[in-house]
Design an enzyme around this catalytic site. Structure first.
Site, short mmCIF file in Angstrom:
data_model
loop_
_atom_site.label_atom_id
_atom_site.label_comp_id
_atom_site.label_asym_id
_atom_site.label_seq_id
_atom_site.Cartn_x
_atom_site.Cartn_y
_atom_site.Cartn_z
N GLY A 1 41.36 42.41 45.44
CA GLY A 1 40.54 43.31 44.62
C GLY A 1 39.49 42.58 43.83
O GLY A 1 38.55 43.18 43.34
N ARG B 1 44.66 48.70 38.60
CA ARG B 1 45.70 47.89 37.95
C ARG B 1 46.20 48.49 36.63
O ARG B 1 47.32 48.23 36.22
CB ARG B 1 45.17 46.48 37.70
CG ARG B 1 44.70 45.78 38.97
CD ARG B 1 44.28 44.34 38.68
NE ARG B 1 43.69 43.69 39.84
CZ ARG B 1 43.36 42.41 39.89
NH1 ARG B 1 43.56 41.64 38.83
NH2 ARG B 1 42.83 41.89 40.98
N HIS C 1 38.62 45.09 36.80
CA HIS C 1 38.81 45.37 35.38
C HIS C 1 37.54 46.02 34.85
O HIS C 1 36.45 45.79 35.38
CB HIS C 1 39.08 44.09 34.58
CG HIS C 1 40.39 43.44 34.87
ND1 HIS C 1 40.53 42.08 35.02
CD2 HIS C 1 41.63 43.96 35.04
CE1 HIS C 1 41.80 41.79 35.26
NE2 HIS C 1 42.49 42.91 35.27
N GLU D 1 46.60 45.53 31.76
CA GLU D 1 45.78 44.34 32.00
C GLU D 1 45.11 43.82 30.73
O GLU D 1 44.22 42.98 30.79
CB GLU D 1 44.73 44.64 33.06
CG GLU D 1 45.32 45.04 34.40
CD GLU D 1 45.90 43.87 35.18
OE1 GLU D 1 45.20 42.85 35.32
OE2 GLU D 1 47.05 43.98 35.66
N ASN E 1 42.78 38.97 29.42
CA ASN E 1 43.97 39.64 29.96
C ASN E 1 45.24 39.24 29.24
O ASN E 1 46.33 39.68 29.64
CB ASN E 1 44.13 39.32 31.44
CG ASN E 1 42.94 39.73 32.27
OD1 ASN E 1 42.28 38.88 32.86
ND2 ASN E 1 42.64 41.01 32.31
N GLU F 1 36.75 40.05 44.43
CA GLU F 1 36.09 39.54 45.63
C GLU F 1 35.70 38.07 45.52
O GLU F 1 35.70 37.35 46.52
CB GLU F 1 34.89 40.43 45.96
CG GLU F 1 35.34 41.86 46.28
CD GLU F 1 34.30 42.68 47.01
OE1 GLU F 1 33.12 42.29 47.00
OE2 GLU F 1 34.69 43.71 47.60
N ALA F 2 35.37 37.60 44.33
CA ALA F 2 35.05 36.18 44.17
C ALA F 2 36.28 35.32 44.45
O ALA F 2 36.19 34.26 45.07
CB ALA F 2 34.52 35.90 42.77
N SER F 3 37.43 35.79 44.02
CA SER F 3 38.67 35.06 44.24
C SER F 3 38.96 34.89 45.73
O SER F 3 39.26 33.79 46.20
CB SER F 3 39.84 35.79 43.56
OG SER F 3 41.08 35.24 43.93
N HIS G 1 51.15 36.25 40.18
CA HIS G 1 50.72 35.00 39.54
C HIS G 1 50.25 35.23 38.11
O HIS G 1 50.24 34.30 37.31
CB HIS G 1 49.63 34.31 40.36
CG HIS G 1 48.30 35.00 40.34
ND1 HIS G 1 48.04 36.15 41.05
CD2 HIS G 1 47.15 34.69 39.71
CE1 HIS G 1 46.79 36.52 40.86
NE2 HIS G 1 46.22 35.66 40.04
N GLY H 1 42.72 32.35 46.28
CA GLY H 1 42.50 33.70 46.77
C GLY H 1 43.67 34.62 46.48
O GLY H 1 44.02 35.48 47.29
N CYS I 1 35.72 37.26 30.66
CA CYS I 1 37.11 37.01 31.07
C CYS I 1 37.73 35.88 30.26
O CYS I 1 38.93 35.89 29.98
CB CYS I 1 37.17 36.63 32.55
SG CYS I 1 36.93 38.00 33.69
#
EC number: 3.5.3.23
Length: 447
Positions: free
Chosen positions: A24, A213, A249, A174, A110, A26-28, A137, A20, A370
């Protein structure tokens, strides 16, 4: 000379876990602390690569980065043996351990922004490493990315490598996730479309809930570095309202290939003006924009984000039509699948869907788009790429066996402090550099 859009997918790393870390995304945050399966994650990515290679698309592989990033921890004041560093950070700064163990480099969209030789004044392919300033990270990836890319695109006659922009708020970058290219044949000049979330030095619309970002200033700097013609470059602001709904993104709300732009109707601020500007610039290249705009009434932004409808790969087919590569989540959502079924049955350019199970990546907030870095190359440039990273049936088998040998099938936060995991990763990556003929690209190999 022929041109190709080559996809370079990131291999999922051995420390793939759900922390997590990405506010920003939401899946994470939704899947924080779930148990992950790094072996399955890597195999799901490899299966997508192989399926597209089997269809005739040029497909490359980019390696994961070394994690946990012990060198980063040492820069932050942790000392002693590697085992002592891991134990100390796990005990005193557990979230930091999770951050330096993230496998987020798998999302190679990215890694960098790439401009083809047809668009650059010096006739070479330009790469600018993304600084990923907004998330710690991810920001720590830039140093190794700046070593990995020249090991793959290793010919100065054809490729120019730029280091990341200064890692400051003004220049948050990004990479290709906020970049599209619109035109005709791949080897011909095209319009480069840079999408930003905010302006760093000017006032303007900004999101209120989640961070924007990418800055306009960063996009402009990359365009200058790549020697792009201003007449064939557009800078577009993403709608702050969709950033606040989890569109962190632009590749979560739009995707392009050749002259087709597939996007949600709320993707861009001042959308009508944006499309008019793109049409005008494409007309200068004797190209016509095909704009596929998905209405909010048919697919909501919330559904687009939860299914990653637009975080798909749009691929040109030999018959002139296009294939859309989507995650399983798009098929599972009734409204999204209804829209897609009608789309491919119509007379538009997209006439085929390919569905992939990428749930391990999806739960961390990364879909098909991604996982890949698009690089447009002509024949000579393709020949200059490190051939060992290009996916073949033999390399697919080798990499699958490599994953089976080295990857764990479940991982939780507590496992990150295990010194055996660090050694397993280094052994695996050392072997991978030989498989892909990369040389000593990792810190542990150079130290």
């Amino acid at each position: 000379m022929a041109g190709y859009e080559v996809n370079f997918d990131g291999l999922v790393g051995l420390t793939h876990h759900y922390a997590g870390l990405s506010f920003g995304n939401e899946a994470s945050t939704t899947h924080q602390n779930h148990t992950s399966n790094p072996r399955l994650a890597a195999k799901q990515g490899l299966l997508k690569m192989k399926a597209l290679a089997d269809l005739g698309y040029k497909q490359g592989v980019l390696p994961p980065q070394e994690r946990p990033a012990i060198g980063v921890l040492r820069k932050l004041g942790f000392s002693g043996s590697d085992e002592q560093v891991l134990s100390d950070v796990a005990r005193n700064a557990p979230r930091l351990l999770s951050a330096v163990s993230s496998a987020s480099s798998m999302w190679t969209a990215n890694a960098a922004t790439v401009s083809p030789s047809a668009d650059s004044a010096d006739g070479r392919v330009h790469f600018t490493v993304a600084n990923l300033h907004n998330k710690f990270h991810r920001a720590i990836e830039a140093e190794t990315t700046a070593v990995l890319l020249p090991a793959v695109f290793n010919n100065h006659r054809h490729f120019v490598h730029h280091n990341a922009l200064p890692s400051v708020t003004l220049l948050g970058d990004e990479g290709a996730a906020n970049h599209n290219r619109l035109g005709g044949e791949y080897a011909s000049p095209a319009i480069q479309m840079f999408v930003y979330g905010r302006q760093g030095m000017e006032s303007g619309a900004v999101p209120g809930r989640y961070p924007a970002r990418q800055t306009r200033e960063a996009s402009q700097a990359v365009a200058r570095l790549h020697q792009l013609d201003p007449k064939r470059t557009v800078f577009v602001q993403q709608n702050p309202a969709v950033i606040d709904q989890g569109v962190f993104h632009n590749d979560v709300i739009a995707v392009s290939n050749r002259n087709v732009l597939f996007h949600h109707e709320l993707a861009f601020l001042s959308s009508t003006q944006v499309m008019d500007d793109i049409r005008c610039k494409m007309a200068g290249l004797e190209q016509q924009l095909v704009n596929i705009e998905v209405p909010e009434a048919e697919v909501s932004v919330a559904d687009a984000v939860s299914t990653y409808l637009f975080n798909s790969q749009l691929l040109h087919k030999a018959n002139g039509k296009m294939l859309l590569v989507i995650p399983q989540e798009s098929q599972d959502n009734p409204s999204v699948w209804r829209y897609l079924s009608e789309l491919v049955s119509g007379d538009g350019p997209i006439d085929e869907l390919r569905v992939f199970d990428l749930r391990e990546s999806m739960r961390n907030g990364g879909g098909p788009a991604c996982l890949r870095l698009r690089v447009v190359l002509n024949d000579a440039e393709l020949q200059a790429v490190n051939s060992r990273v290009m996916l073949t049936p033999a390399l697919f088998v080798t990499l699958n066996n490599w994953v089976d040998q080295h990857y764990r099938d479940h991982l939780q936060f507590k496992d990150l402090a295990d010194p055996h995991l660090l050694q397993e990763g280094r052994q695996a990556l050392d072997e991978l550099t030989r498989i892909l003929n990369l040389g000593p690209v990792y810190p542990f190999q150079r130290n």
